[in-house]
Design a protein around this motif. Structure first.
Motif, PDB file in Angstrom:
ATOM      1  N   MET B   1       0.884  -1.086  -0.042  1.00 46.48           N
ATOM      2  CA  MET B   1      -0.161   0.061  -0.072  1.00 46.48           C
ATOM      3  C   MET B   1       0.814   1.345  -0.015  1.00 46.48           C
ATOM      4  O   MET B   1       1.934   1.289   0.643  1.00 46.48           O
ATOM      5  CB  MET B   1      -0.711  -0.067   1.297  1.00 46.48           C
ATOM      6  N   ALA B   2       0.643   2.158  -0.732  1.00 46.18           N
ATOM      7  CA  ALA B   2       1.210   3.548  -0.770  1.00 46.18           C
ATOM      8  C   ALA B   2       1.231   4.247   0.483  1.00 46.18           C
ATOM      9  O   ALA B   2       0.086   4.182   1.205  1.00 46.18           O
ATOM     10  CB  ALA B   2       0.520   4.241  -1.857  1.00 46.18           C
ATOM     11  N   TRP B   3       2.184   5.130   0.716  1.00 44.71           N
ATOM     12  CA  TRP B   3       1.828   5.873   2.019  1.00 44.71           C
ATOM     13  C   TRP B   3       0.927   6.899   1.874  1.00 44.71           C
ATOM     14  O   TRP B   3       0.189   7.320   0.746  1.00 44.71           O
ATOM     15  CB  TRP B   3       3.280   6.497   2.114  1.00 44.71           C
ATOM     16  N   GLN B   4       0.520   7.577   2.862  1.00 42.68           N
ATOM     17  CA  GLN B   4      -0.637   8.665   2.725  1.00 42.68           C
ATOM     18  C   GLN B   4       0.082   9.987   2.764  1.00 42.68           C
ATOM     19  O   GLN B   4       1.037  10.343   3.688  1.00 42.68           O
ATOM     20  CB  GLN B   4      -1.366   8.682   4.267  1.00 42.68           C
ATOM     21  N   PHE B   5      -0.198  10.733   1.935  1.00 37.05           N
ATOM     22  CA  PHE B   5       0.204  12.121   1.730  1.00 37.05           C
ATOM     23  C   PHE B   5      -0.768  13.044   1.649  1.00 37.05           C
ATOM     24  O   PHE B   5      -1.887  12.804   1.159  1.00 37.05           O
ATOM     25  CB  PHE B   5       1.026  12.364   0.630  1.00 37.05           C
ATOM     26  N   ASN B   6      -0.721  14.305   2.447  1.00 40.04           N
ATOM     27  CA  ASN B   6      -1.693  15.267   2.221  1.00 40.04           C
ATOM     28  C   ASN B   6      -1.568  16.103   0.858  1.00 40.04           C
ATOM     29  O   ASN B   6      -0.348  16.224   0.328  1.00 40.04           O
ATOM     30  CB  ASN B   6      -1.675  16.236   3.417  1.00 40.04           C
ATOM     31  N   ALA B   7      -2.389  16.725   0.670  1.00 39.16           N
ATOM     32  CA  ALA B   7      -2.264  17.542  -0.942  1.00 39.16           C
ATOM     33  C   ALA B   7      -1.780  19.207  -0.368  1.00 39.16           C
ATOM     34  O   ALA B   7      -1.351  19.732  -1.617  1.00 39.16           O
ATOM     35  CB  ALA B   7      -3.634  17.746  -1.428  1.00 39.16           C
ATOM     36  N   ILE B   8      -1.613  19.324   0.682  1.00 43.85           N
ATOM     37  CA  ILE B   8      -0.991  20.515   1.020  1.00 43.85           C
ATOM     38  C   ILE B   8       0.623  20.803   0.991  1.00 43.85           C
ATOM     39  O   ILE B   8       1.045  21.681  -0.010  1.00 43.85           O
ATOM     40  CB  ILE B   8      -1.216  21.098   2.559  1.00 43.85           C
ATOM     41  N   GLU B   9       1.320  20.125   1.615  1.00 42.23           N
ATOM     42  CA  GLU B   9       2.582  20.053   1.621  1.00 42.23           C
ATOM     43  C   GLU B   9       3.211  19.306   0.417  1.00 42.23           C
ATOM     44  O   GLU B   9       2.672  18.237   0.169  1.00 42.23           O
ATOM     45  CB  GLU B   9       3.219  19.539   2.887  1.00 42.23           C
ATOM     46  N   PRO B  10       4.294  19.635  -0.326  1.00 39.84           N
ATOM     47  CA  PRO B  10       4.920  18.975  -1.132  1.00 39.84           C
ATOM     48  C   PRO B  10       5.297  17.599  -0.640  1.00 39.84           C
ATOM     49  O   PRO B  10       5.602  17.182   0.462  1.00 39.84           O
ATOM     50  CB  PRO B  10       6.146  19.518  -1.677  1.00 39.84           C
TER      51      PRO B  10
END
Lengths: 121, 121, 121, 121
Positions: B1-10
């Motif tokens: 599973m891919a890691w979780q990233f938020n859309a705000i920070e690069p």
DNA sequence: GTGGTCTAGACCACA
DNA sequence: GTGGTCTAGACCACG
């Protein structure tokens, strides 16, 4: 100018938070009359219903009471305000400690840092 | 599973932060070899260049050194790690204190709360 | 015409060096706006990303600051520029002295030569 | 182990430079016998012709003389050595000053730095 | 296999 | 127009 809102959280919650902060800080003291819904709607440039929903939040917490014809008032019960202030501090602090936790920093280390640091002045 | 990233920070900064946290926590100890760029790219499901950029950040901070063909390693200098941990604590705490400030809560009140509270146990 | 690059050092570092030289020499003064990324990419005939990387180097050194939509600017802090100029002189000189050393020439001999020599005029 | 050569300059020139350095430093003094071509070819792991070419360079400069049956010797003329040492210093220094020039650093600034610096110890 | 560099081209936010 | 981010894919040096 309209108030500033972020696009993530519902606007009515952001307004409720803002008002809660002002009450907790004492901008509006115990028993004070709050600005009217229309007044706030104008200055925030949002629909009055949005303000109404914000007040609903505060009323549910017991922070605000409505006196049908006279308007909305900060609760006269100081204890309630103190409790909510405490709950808020607890919630924010827990979140903060969790974020520190992911760097392996404990509450004790934070306390030591706060006591030694000059962050406040 | 891919890691979780938020859309705000690069994404590359989020990855750098995550790795920094793991180094500071000691998941990767002083002098340990870090996963390869390609390996991380696969598990995070991002482009290897993005991982490379994340490492650039850590190398600029002196937290990671690279030995060309052997891989990337956590710095052997414990002092560097401690300094960065301290700087991080300072930065996060300042932000937190500012957010409390808007509710009229001071650093001293926070310390009292932390010492008395049960947040940790 | 494209700029000249050697095949040994990465192009982005050569560009960074070139820009650093121009800043240190004062071609771009304190607080001056630098050419845009795309502009430089065209004149150097390289990919804009390569220019971007070059700027990253200069920003890490504190020599350049970027104002998001306005462009990139030389730092207003003259002290930073002076420090970097000094560090550069120190580094280059050390390398040079080492190379002389392998011919048995010391720093003192170099000083004597420089003071008596006609290299500059 | 073979000597180290870079891939840019011809190997025979690198060998000549190395030998010149040793002569200038006095590793091989005025009038000393130099190692034989075969000897050097073995330790450098290159073809004897390459060594031969290196010696040609040194002979052209007057630094080395061949006595047909006895081998190759450092010139007995100390003046020649001193001149070459001087010329070498001049050449290297000029290159160095030019490189500093592109950063706006003058010979005078270099002298000041050298006199004040601690680079040598 | 490791890291490093470069290109080409896309998309975003900002103003 | 500005800078910033990300991807896809190529090539290199090193061992």
């Amino acid at each position: 100018m309209a108030w500033q809102f972020n696009a993530i959280e519902p606007i009515y919650l952001q307004i409720a938070d803002r008002l809660m902060g002002q009450i907790i800080r004492g901008v509006y003291g115990c028993g004070d009359r709050l600005p009217s819904v229309r007044e706030l709607a104008l200055s925030a440039e949002v629909n009055p219903n949005t303000i109404q929903r914000a007040f609903m939040e505060l009323q549910n917490k017991g922070l605000v009471v409505t006196e049908s014809t006279a308007g909305k008032f900060v609760t006269k019960n100081e204890e309630t305000i103190r409790e909510i202030k405490g709950a808020l501090l607890a919630a924010k602090t827990e979140t903060f400690l969790n974020s520190l936790n992911s760097y392996g920093i404990t509450k004790e280390q934070l306390i030591i840092y706060l006591k030694g640091g000059k962050t406040d002045g």
